[in-house]
Structures are given as structure tokens and as C-alpha cells.
Write a protein that holds these residues in place. Structure first.
Motif, PDB file in Angstrom:
ATOM      1  N   TYR A 128       0.882  -1.186   0.024  1.00  0.00           N
ATOM      2  CA  TYR A 128      -0.073   0.027  -0.031  1.00  0.00           C
ATOM      3  C   TYR A 128       0.917   1.252  -0.079  1.00  0.00           C
ATOM      4  N   SER A 129       1.797   1.304   0.597  1.00  0.00           N
ATOM      5  CA  SER A 129       2.716   2.483   0.782  1.00  0.00           C
ATOM      6  C   SER A 129       3.518   2.574  -0.602  1.00  0.00           C
ATOM      7  N   ASP A 130       3.396   1.863  -1.554  1.00  0.00           N
ATOM      8  CA  ASP A 130       4.072   1.990  -2.762  1.00  0.00           C
ATOM      9  C   ASP A 130       3.072   3.184  -3.511  1.00  0.00           C
ATOM     10  N   PHE A 131       2.213   3.484  -3.162  1.00  0.00           N
ATOM     11  CA  PHE A 131       1.334   4.113  -4.091  1.00  0.00           C
ATOM     12  C   PHE A 131       0.875   5.468  -3.496  1.00  0.00           C
ATOM     13  N   ALA A 132       0.549   6.500  -4.504  1.00  0.00           N
ATOM     14  CA  ALA A 132       0.250   8.025  -4.107  1.00  0.00           C
ATOM     15  C   ALA A 132      -0.911   8.156  -5.198  1.00  0.00           C
ATOM     16  N   VAL A 133      -1.722   8.904  -4.524  1.00  0.00           N
ATOM     17  CA  VAL A 133      -2.919   9.343  -5.445  1.00  0.00           C
ATOM     18  C   VAL A 133      -2.794  10.784  -5.321  1.00  0.00           C
ATOM     19  N   LEU A 134      -2.873  11.536  -6.670  1.00  0.00           N
ATOM     20  CA  LEU A 134      -2.729  13.019  -6.561  1.00  0.00           C
ATOM     21  C   LEU A 134      -3.864  13.566  -7.097  1.00  0.00           C
ATOM     22  N   TYR A 135      -4.426  14.348  -6.518  1.00  0.00           N
ATOM     23  CA  TYR A 135      -5.556  15.354  -6.976  1.00  0.00           C
ATOM     24  C   TYR A 135      -5.396  16.670  -6.974  1.00  0.00           C
ATOM     25  N   ARG A 136      -6.208  17.370  -7.806  1.00  0.00           N
ATOM     26  CA  ARG A 136      -5.977  18.680  -8.018  1.00  0.00           C
ATOM     27  C   ARG A 136      -6.405  19.726  -6.994  1.00  0.00           C
ATOM     28  N   MET A 137      -7.845  19.165  -6.320  1.00  0.00           N
ATOM     29  CA  MET A 137      -8.349  19.867  -5.404  1.00  0.00           C
ATOM     30  C   MET A 137      -8.827  19.109  -4.242  1.00  0.00           C
ATOM     31  N   ASN A 138      -8.621  19.686  -2.963  1.00  0.00           N
ATOM     32  CA  ASN A 138      -8.897  18.903  -1.645  1.00  0.00           C
ATOM     33  C   ASN A 138     -10.295  18.319  -1.791  1.00  0.00           C
ATOM     34  N   ALA A 139     -11.151  19.130  -2.342  1.00  0.00           N
ATOM     35  CA  ALA A 139     -12.624  18.327  -2.608  1.00  0.00           C
ATOM     36  C   ALA A 139     -12.553  17.026  -3.264  1.00  0.00           C
ATOM     37  N   LEU A 140     -11.633  16.815  -4.152  1.00  0.00           N
ATOM     38  CA  LEU A 140     -11.662  15.622  -4.874  1.00  0.00           C
ATOM     39  C   LEU A 140     -11.360  14.248  -3.877  1.00  0.00           C
ATOM     40  N   SER A 141     -10.802  14.988  -2.785  1.00  0.00           N
ATOM     41  CA  SER A 141     -10.390  13.663  -1.990  1.00  0.00           C
ATOM     42  C   SER A 141     -11.606  12.792  -1.287  1.00  0.00           C
ATOM     43  N   ASN A 142     -12.629  13.492  -1.207  1.00  0.00           N
ATOM     44  CA  ASN A 142     -13.999  12.657  -0.505  1.00  0.00           C
ATOM     45  C   ASN A 142     -14.149  11.322  -1.196  1.00  0.00           C
ATOM     46  N   PRO A 143     -14.506  11.211  -2.365  1.00  0.00           N
ATOM     47  CA  PRO A 143     -14.994   9.970  -3.037  1.00  0.00           C
ATOM     48  C   PRO A 143     -13.846   9.168  -2.907  1.00  0.00           C
ATOM     49  N   ILE A 144     -12.536   9.551  -3.082  1.00  0.00           N
ATOM     50  CA  ILE A 144     -11.222   8.497  -2.907  1.00  0.00           C
ATOM     51  C   ILE A 144     -11.368   8.010  -1.567  1.00  0.00           C
ATOM     52  N   GLU A 145     -11.342   8.789  -0.523  1.00  0.00           N
ATOM     53  CA  GLU A 145     -11.308   8.443   0.938  1.00  0.00           C
ATOM     54  C   GLU A 145     -12.492   7.420   1.189  1.00  0.00           C
ATOM     55  N   ASN A 146     -13.660   7.910   0.630  1.00  0.00           N
ATOM     56  CA  ASN A 146     -14.979   6.900   1.119  1.00  0.00           C
ATOM     57  C   ASN A 146     -14.717   5.569   0.601  1.00  0.00           C
ATOM     58  N   CYS A 147     -14.064   5.343  -0.680  1.00  0.00           N
ATOM     59  CA  CYS A 147     -13.855   4.089  -1.240  1.00  0.00           C
ATOM     60  C   CYS A 147     -12.817   3.422  -0.527  1.00  0.00           C
ATOM     61  N   PHE A 148     -11.681   4.143  -0.194  1.00  0.00           N
ATOM     62  CA  PHE A 148     -10.555   3.455   0.345  1.00  0.00           C
ATOM     63  C   PHE A 148     -10.972   2.839   1.684  1.00  0.00           C
TER      64      PHE A 148
END
Length: 171
Positions: A128-148
Motif C-alpha cells: 500500500y505504501s508504494d502508491f500515491a494518489v494525486l488530485y488537483r483540489m482537496n474536495a476531490l479527496s472525498n470519493p477516494i477516501e470513502n472508497c478506500f
């Protein structure tokens, strides 16, 4: 980032340069992304017209990416209208194949990211520590965090706060 200047900034820079035109700017017309804020890519594209005698230095060598990534990048950016010709290159040959995925929405994008991470971890190829997810705005983290969270992928948010730790969400 001269490609993201607006008309007022263009005029101010010309005034500061004075009649001698003693001026150096840095930018990349293919990275102009702020037209919605009034940026005008023509400021950099027409720089030579506004400042005769300009010397342009193209920095085309990329030191971070592999040739596979740059081949895809070159193919995409060559389709831009209003651009100077350039060809990015690297001494790093090969690299993993580039994967293209077109998501219908933020949730399907997050699900795709999670499934790719899970697949690689389950195969034992990566941690898991091999990955990084980049997004342009903080608001875009919500769907990713929910899914994770839903599929139990551990994660940390750097340079910001987890979506549900934000004051406005807690309130």
C-alpha cells in the motif's frame, strides 16, 4: 508560470521591464490551465512580438518520467492548438505501460483507483505504501477516501486533512 498571466499582469510586467525590455520569464504554453481565471496563453505565445530580440530556451529533457510516459504526453500535447512545437524526451527508456481509464464520475474513478491498488497488493507485486494518489483540489479527496475506507485500503492525506477531519464537515 508566465503561461498563466492575465492581461493586467502582462501590462504590469511590460511596465516593470521598462524601455530596455530587461526581462526574463519562464513558462510552458502546454501547461496553461487558468483561462477560467482570466489567464491568456497568448501572453507567452506572443512574447517575441512584444519583446523583439527575445531568446527562447526550450527545456525539453525530462529527468523524472520514462519514455513510455513521455510518448503518451507528447501525443496528447501535440494536439493542443495555440502552442509552440516541442518534443519532451528522457534518457530513461521503457517503463510500465500507460493505462487510460475514462470514469463516468468521481465515484467510479475512486473505485477504479482502489481496484488497481488492491489488485497489485493482492498479487504481492506492491505494498500500500508504494502508491500515491494525486488530485488537483482537496474536495476531490472525498470519493477516494470513502472508497478506500469501504474496501479497507489504509491511507494518509499529506498537505491537507482527511475529508471527515475538516472543521466544516465536523460542524
Amino acid at each position: 508560470e508566465y503561461q498563466d498571466t492575465n492581461r493586467a499582469q502582462f501590462e504590469l510586467i511590460n511596465l516593470l521591464a521598462g524601455p530596455e525590455g530587461n526581462l526574463c520569464v519562464v513558462g510552458d504554453d502546454d501547461q496553461s490551465i487558468y483561462s477560467f481565471r482570466g489567464a491568456d496563453v497568448l501572453n507567452i505565445l506572443n512574447f517575441e512580438d512584444a519583446h523583439p530580440g527575445t531568446k527562447i530556451v526550450k527545456l525539453e529533457q525530462n529527468y523524472r518520467s520514462t519514455s513510455r510516459i513521455l510518448d503518451v504526453a507528447n501525443d496528447i500535447i501535440r494536439r493542443n492548438s495555440d502552442r509552440r512545437d516541442k518534443k519532451l524526451w528522457t534518457a530513461k527508456s521503457g517503463g510500465d505501460p500507460v493505462v487510460y481509464f475514462s470514469a463516468n464520475d468521481h465515484n467510479s474513478e475512486a473505485a477504479f483507483i482502489a481496484s488497481e491498488i488492491s489488485r497489485a497488493v493482492d498479487r504481492g507485486d506492491m505494498k500500500y505504501s508504494d502508491f500515491a494518489v494525486l488530485y488537483r483540489m482537496n474536495a476531490l479527496s472525498n470519493p477516494i477516501e470513502n472508497c478506500f475506507t469501504r474496501v479497507r485500503i489504509p491511507y494518509r492525506v499529506y498537505g491537507g486533512m482527511k475529508f471527515y477531519d475538516r472543521k466544516e464537515i465536523k460542524d
